[in-house]
Scaffold this motif. Structure first.
Motif, PDB file in Angstrom:
ATOM      1  N   LEU A  87       0.827  -1.207   0.000  1.00 47.57           N
ATOM      2  CA  LEU A  87       0.000   0.000   0.000  1.00 47.57           C
ATOM      3  C   LEU A  87       0.861   1.257   0.000  1.00 47.57           C
ATOM      4  N   LEU A  88       1.846   1.283   0.905  1.00 47.61           N
ATOM      5  CA  LEU A  88       2.697   2.470   0.987  1.00 47.61           C
ATOM      6  C   LEU A  88       3.858   2.412  -0.002  1.00 47.61           C
ATOM      7  N   ALA A  89       4.375   1.209  -0.278  1.00 47.39           N
ATOM      8  CA  ALA A  89       5.495   1.104  -1.213  1.00 47.39           C
ATOM      9  C   ALA A  89       5.107   1.606  -2.598  1.00 47.39           C
ATOM     10  N   ARG A  90       3.876   1.302  -3.017  1.00 48.28           N
ATOM     11  CA  ARG A  90       3.416   1.718  -4.337  1.00 48.28           C
ATOM     12  C   ARG A  90       2.556   2.986  -4.305  1.00 48.28           C
ATOM     13  N   GLN A  91       2.497   3.614  -3.138  1.00 46.84           N
ATOM     14  CA  GLN A  91       1.860   4.919  -2.964  1.00 46.84           C
ATOM     15  C   GLN A  91       0.378   4.929  -3.368  1.00 46.84           C
ATOM     16  N   LYS A 195      15.340   4.241   9.509  1.00 51.50           N
ATOM     17  CA  LYS A 195      15.557   4.987   8.274  1.00 51.50           C
ATOM     18  C   LYS A 195      14.421   5.983   8.044  1.00 51.50           C
ATOM     19  N   GLU A 196      14.743   7.081   7.381  1.00 53.80           N
ATOM     20  CA  GLU A 196      13.686   8.022   7.003  1.00 53.80           C
ATOM     21  C   GLU A 196      12.721   7.397   5.995  1.00 53.80           C
ATOM     22  N   SER A 197      13.167   6.378   5.301  1.00 54.19           N
ATOM     23  CA  SER A 197      12.326   5.696   4.315  1.00 54.19           C
ATOM     24  C   SER A 197      11.598   4.488   4.899  1.00 54.19           C
ATOM     25  N   ALA A 198      11.757   4.223   6.200  1.00 52.85           N
ATOM     26  CA  ALA A 198      11.187   3.024   6.814  1.00 52.85           C
ATOM     27  C   ALA A 198       9.674   3.145   6.976  1.00 52.85           C
ATOM     28  N   VAL A 199       9.009   2.004   6.857  1.00 52.75           N
ATOM     29  CA  VAL A 199       7.557   1.912   7.026  1.00 52.75           C
ATOM     30  C   VAL A 199       7.261   0.962   8.177  1.00 52.75           C
ATOM     31  N   LEU A 200       6.336   1.350   9.044  1.00 54.25           N
ATOM     32  CA  LEU A 200       5.921   0.549  10.189  1.00 54.25           C
ATOM     33  C   LEU A 200       4.548  -0.054   9.929  1.00 54.25           C
ATOM     34  N   VAL A 201       4.384  -1.339  10.263  1.00 56.46           N
ATOM     35  CA  VAL A 201       3.071  -1.991  10.199  1.00 56.46           C
ATOM     36  C   VAL A 201       2.826  -2.667  11.549  1.00 56.46           C
ATOM     37  N   ASN A 202       1.709  -2.317  12.199  1.00 54.80           N
ATOM     38  CA  ASN A 202       1.404  -2.905  13.505  1.00 54.80           C
ATOM     39  C   ASN A 202       0.136  -3.743  13.436  1.00 54.80           C
ATOM     40  N   VAL A 203       0.303  -5.078  13.575  1.00 54.24           N
ATOM     41  CA  VAL A 203      -0.836  -5.984  13.689  1.00 54.24           C
ATOM     42  C   VAL A 203      -0.832  -6.663  15.056  1.00 54.24           C
ATOM     43  N   GLY A 204      -0.037  -6.132  15.977  1.00 50.88           N
ATOM     44  CA  GLY A 204       0.048  -6.693  17.323  1.00 50.88           C
ATOM     45  C   GLY A 204      -0.945  -6.022  18.259  1.00 50.88           C
ATOM     46  N   SER A 222      10.875  11.527  10.064  1.00 54.46           N
ATOM     47  CA  SER A 222      11.992  10.657  10.445  1.00 54.46           C
ATOM     48  C   SER A 222      11.706   9.197  10.096  1.00 54.46           C
ATOM     49  N   ILE A 223      10.432   8.848   9.829  1.00 54.88           N
ATOM     50  CA  ILE A 223      10.094   7.589   9.150  1.00 54.88           C
ATOM     51  C   ILE A 223       9.108   7.942   8.038  1.00 54.88           C
ATOM     52  N   ALA A 224       8.966   7.030   7.076  1.00 56.71           N
ATOM     53  CA  ALA A 224       8.159   7.344   5.894  1.00 56.71           C
ATOM     54  C   ALA A 224       6.665   7.228   6.149  1.00 56.71           C
TER      55      ALA A 224
END
Length: 293
Positions: A87-91, A195-204, A222-224
């Motif tokens: 979702l976020l990688a392909r905008q 990384k500034e380009s990092a993406v977080l996904v939380n399913v916990g 500071s994150i993407a």
């Protein structure tokens, strides 16, 4: 979803086995107190951190077995994670916004192949995420309590070593239980390592993240971005700043919900019921009540 109200009758007091799903705390507490022959409770959830209390603790000490639905959510939640990454990688959110404005805008996406994915939690859900991200060409790092090597991960580290690997991760996935040790695993200091380009996904669980720290990290760039499916308070309050946070996608705790979830919940329970009736050890047993799993 509002809790259902169940009428009380003597049936509950005679129960040996309870499959707990949409049952309110008051009724469950009453069953624990009055069903003297109760031997086993299975819950329709992947973790135990949301339930507890003195009565449950006492009954476990007396021999009550408590199990979770250990195989019901693995594939559905792992597929959600892959979808969230793409979702976020392909905008897709940016393209959807451009569509609403009727603007023909071409965005440059990122490929998951060649990226590094850090998965907090190397249990069944984490392992499902690992092989899927590996199939897409990513390198997968697993994080667990002790750093025990786990099949499906290229590398596994202990939680107290995660600061060493966060700076090289493109995606950070939270798929672990909430315990006293894991609360606010991602805080100001750890967001600063990413990384500034990092993406977080939380399913916990929502409390795995310090929300204030996340808001600051996304607003400052500071994150993407982040895709969040779990929150400290649910439903998420209308006035929560997470709804409108920069590059944050909010979903209503639905990563597990698919058209096959009831089939798997019933399969987990009936498998354990066969084990119970034949005197075999139960699967998905609570191993460490003090830590919620």
């Amino acid at each position: 979803m509002p809790l259902r109200t169940y009428a009380w009758d003597d049936t509950y007091t005679r129960a040996n086995v309870v499959f707990r799903s949409a049952m309110d705390e008051g009724l469950f507490e009453r069953i624990l107190r009055t069903a003297e022959g109760l031997e086993w409770v299975q819950i329709s959830a992947a973790g135990f951190d949301w339930m507890g209390g003195d009565t449950l603790e006492r009954r476990i000490g007396e021999g009550l077995q408590v199990t979770r639905s250990w195989n019901s959510y693995n594939s559905s939640m792992a597929e959600y994670v892959i979808g969230a990454m793409l979702l976020l990688a392909r905008q897709f959110p940016a393209m959807a916004a451009a569509q609403q404005r009727r603007e023909w805008v071409r965005f440059t996406g990122r490929e998951i192949g060649g990226s590094t994915v850090c998965v907090f939690g190397t249990g069944a859900i984490g392992r499902e995420v690992a092989w899927r991200t590996t199939a897409l060409g990513a390198t997968t790092i697993g994080v667990n309590r002790t750093g025990t090597p786990t099949a499906g991960f290229h590398e596994t580290v202990a939680r107290d070593e995660v600061d060493d690997v966060l700076p090289r991760c493109d995606y950070v996935i939270l798929a672990m239980p909430l315990t006293t040790e894991t609360r606010h695993t991602l805080n100001h200091r750890r967001f600063a390592l990413m990384k500034e380009s990092a993406v977080l996904v939380n399913v916990g669980r929502g409390a795995l993240i310090d929300d204030e720290a996340l808001l600051r990290a996304t607003e400052s760039g500071s994150i993407a971005g982040a895709v969040l499916d779990a929150f400290v308070q649910e439903p998420l309050p209308e006035d929560s700043p997470l709804w409108s946070a920069r590059n944050v996608v909010v979903t209503p705790h639905c990563s597990f919900r698919t058209d096959r979830i009831m089939e798997r919940l019933c399969a987990d329970f009936t498998e354990n019921l066969d084990r119970y009736l034949s005197g075999q050890p139960l699967a998905g047993l609570m191993r460490e009540p003090s830590l919620g799993y």
